[in-house]
Design a protein around this motif. Structure first.
Motif, short mmCIF file in Angstrom:
data_model
loop_
_atom_site.label_atom_id
_atom_site.label_comp_id
_atom_site.label_asym_id
_atom_site.label_seq_id
_atom_site.Cartn_x
_atom_site.Cartn_y
_atom_site.Cartn_z
N HIS A 267 36.19 31.56 37.27
CA HIS A 267 36.15 30.43 37.91
C HIS A 267 36.32 30.91 39.54
N VAL A 268 36.93 31.84 39.80
CA VAL A 268 37.24 32.35 41.33
C VAL A 268 36.05 33.17 41.49
N GLY A 269 35.20 33.54 40.86
CA GLY A 269 34.22 34.51 41.15
C GLY A 269 34.48 36.05 40.82
N ALA A 270 35.48 36.19 39.98
CA ALA A 270 35.89 37.60 39.51
C ALA A 270 35.88 38.39 40.75
N TRP A 271 35.65 39.65 40.77
CA TRP A 271 35.83 40.74 41.98
C TRP A 271 34.60 40.86 42.73
N ASP A 272 35.21 40.91 44.11
CA ASP A 272 33.87 40.89 45.11
C ASP A 272 33.49 42.43 45.25
N PRO A 273 32.21 42.60 44.64
CA PRO A 273 31.87 44.24 44.73
C PRO A 273 31.66 45.03 45.86
N PHE A 274 31.61 44.28 47.04
CA PHE A 274 31.55 44.72 48.41
C PHE A 274 32.97 44.82 49.21
N ASN A 275 33.98 44.74 48.31
CA ASN A 275 35.39 44.66 49.09
C ASN A 275 36.37 45.60 48.50
N VAL A 276 36.69 46.78 49.15
CA VAL A 276 37.29 47.97 48.69
C VAL A 276 38.94 47.42 48.32
N VAL B 162 28.02 51.23 33.55
CA VAL B 162 27.48 50.69 34.68
C VAL B 162 26.26 50.87 35.16
N PRO B 163 25.11 50.06 35.25
CA PRO B 163 24.10 50.70 35.59
C PRO B 163 23.68 51.02 36.98
N PRO B 164 23.08 51.86 37.42
CA PRO B 164 22.83 52.40 38.73
C PRO B 164 22.48 51.19 39.57
N GLY B 165 23.03 51.34 40.65
CA GLY B 165 23.09 50.23 41.91
C GLY B 165 24.11 50.21 42.76
N GLN B 166 23.97 49.37 43.85
CA GLN B 166 24.76 49.28 44.95
C GLN B 166 25.53 48.19 45.11
N PRO B 167 26.75 47.82 45.48
CA PRO B 167 27.47 49.06 45.88
C PRO B 167 27.96 49.83 44.64
N ARG B 168 28.41 50.92 44.80
CA ARG B 168 28.94 51.76 43.69
C ARG B 168 30.65 51.94 44.02
N THR B 169 31.29 50.88 43.30
CA THR B 169 32.35 50.50 43.78
C THR B 169 33.41 50.13 42.26
N LYS B 170 34.39 50.20 42.29
CA LYS B 170 35.29 49.54 41.03
C LYS B 170 35.09 48.03 40.84
N PRO B 171 35.02 47.27 41.92
CA PRO B 171 34.82 46.02 41.67
C PRO B 171 33.48 45.38 40.96
N ARG B 172 32.67 46.30 41.20
CA ARG B 172 31.11 46.05 40.71
C ARG B 172 31.43 46.31 39.18
N ASN C 39 33.12 43.80 37.39
CA ASN C 39 32.20 42.64 37.09
C ASN C 39 31.31 42.95 36.00
N VAL C 40 30.90 44.18 35.57
CA VAL C 40 29.91 44.70 34.65
C VAL C 40 30.52 44.49 33.35
N ALA C 41 31.79 45.25 33.42
CA ALA C 41 32.73 44.90 32.16
C ALA C 41 33.05 43.75 31.85
N LEU C 42 33.24 42.78 32.81
CA LEU C 42 33.74 41.54 32.29
C LEU C 42 32.83 40.59 31.73
N ALA C 43 31.51 41.06 31.89
CA ALA C 43 30.43 40.42 31.40
C ALA C 43 30.09 40.80 29.93
N HIS C 44 30.71 41.77 29.58
CA HIS C 44 30.91 42.40 28.31
C HIS C 44 32.11 42.33 27.50
N ALA C 45 32.94 41.70 28.15
CA ALA C 45 34.37 41.71 27.39
C ALA C 45 34.46 40.36 26.49
N ARG C 46 35.18 40.40 25.51
CA ARG C 46 35.40 39.62 24.57
C ARG C 46 36.90 39.25 24.71
#
Length: 181
Positions: A143-152, A32-42, A45-52
């Protein structure tokens, strides 16, 4: 089977451990590249973009899902292809005897996953998902926008967004064990 480990860029110890342990071709480590927020949902989302694959399941590092959980979840989707937005397995605590606090976690998890969530499903009400042992059709998750990276409480939020689209949750007769803090 495509198993993606999503780890933060500065978590070198975990990266080294995974590089040694996850040698099979179905294992991939995604940084997961450095960035904000540093959360599980972020990170999810990074992993989902790479998942098959057409289905996505979420497990935390300490999880021990029942063998066959993935196949049983897929079977529920196969039997209900248009109505199910998520299959949620039960979560429970494997170290409940360690302390008073771990017993409290075990009681909470049992109440939530063995009683409250099944009743919500039975009544057709929105289900605030647990944060792990969730199984999704990938197309619906995107379709539902995956995870909200700002929502714990990204898991509960995702369950509510699925319900808004009329997508149900099914409880899976399978337990994932995890360690309480």
């Amino acid at each position: 089977l495509d198993i993606v480990f999503a780890i933060e860029a500065d978590d070198l110890a975990t990266h080294v451990a995974l590089a040694q342990a996850a040698q099979a071709p179905q294992y991939r480590i995604i940084t997961v590249p450095p960035g904000q927020p540093r959360t599980k949902p972020r990170a999810l989302n990074v992993a989902l973009a790479h998942a098959r694959g057409a289905f996505v399941a979420i497990f935390d590092a300490e999880d021990q899902p029942d063998p066959g959980q993935l196949r049983r979840a897929f079977d529920l989707f196969y039997r209900n292809p248009d109505a199910v937005g998520c299959v949620q397995a039960r979560l429970n605590i494997d170290n409940h005897r360690a302390s008073w606090l771990t017993r409290q976690f075990a009681i909470e998890y049992s109440a939530l996953f063995d009683a409250i969530l099944p009743v919500l499903v039975r009544l057709g009400l929105p289900v605030p998902l647990g944060g792990t042992s969730n199984h999704f059709p990938r197309r619906l998750l995107e379709h539902v926008g995956a995870w909200d990276p700002f929502n714990v409480t990204e898991d509960a939020d995702l369950g509510i967004r699925l319900a808004r689209l009329g997508l149900g949750v099914r409880m899976l007769d399978s337990t994932t064990w995890e360690e309480a803090p």
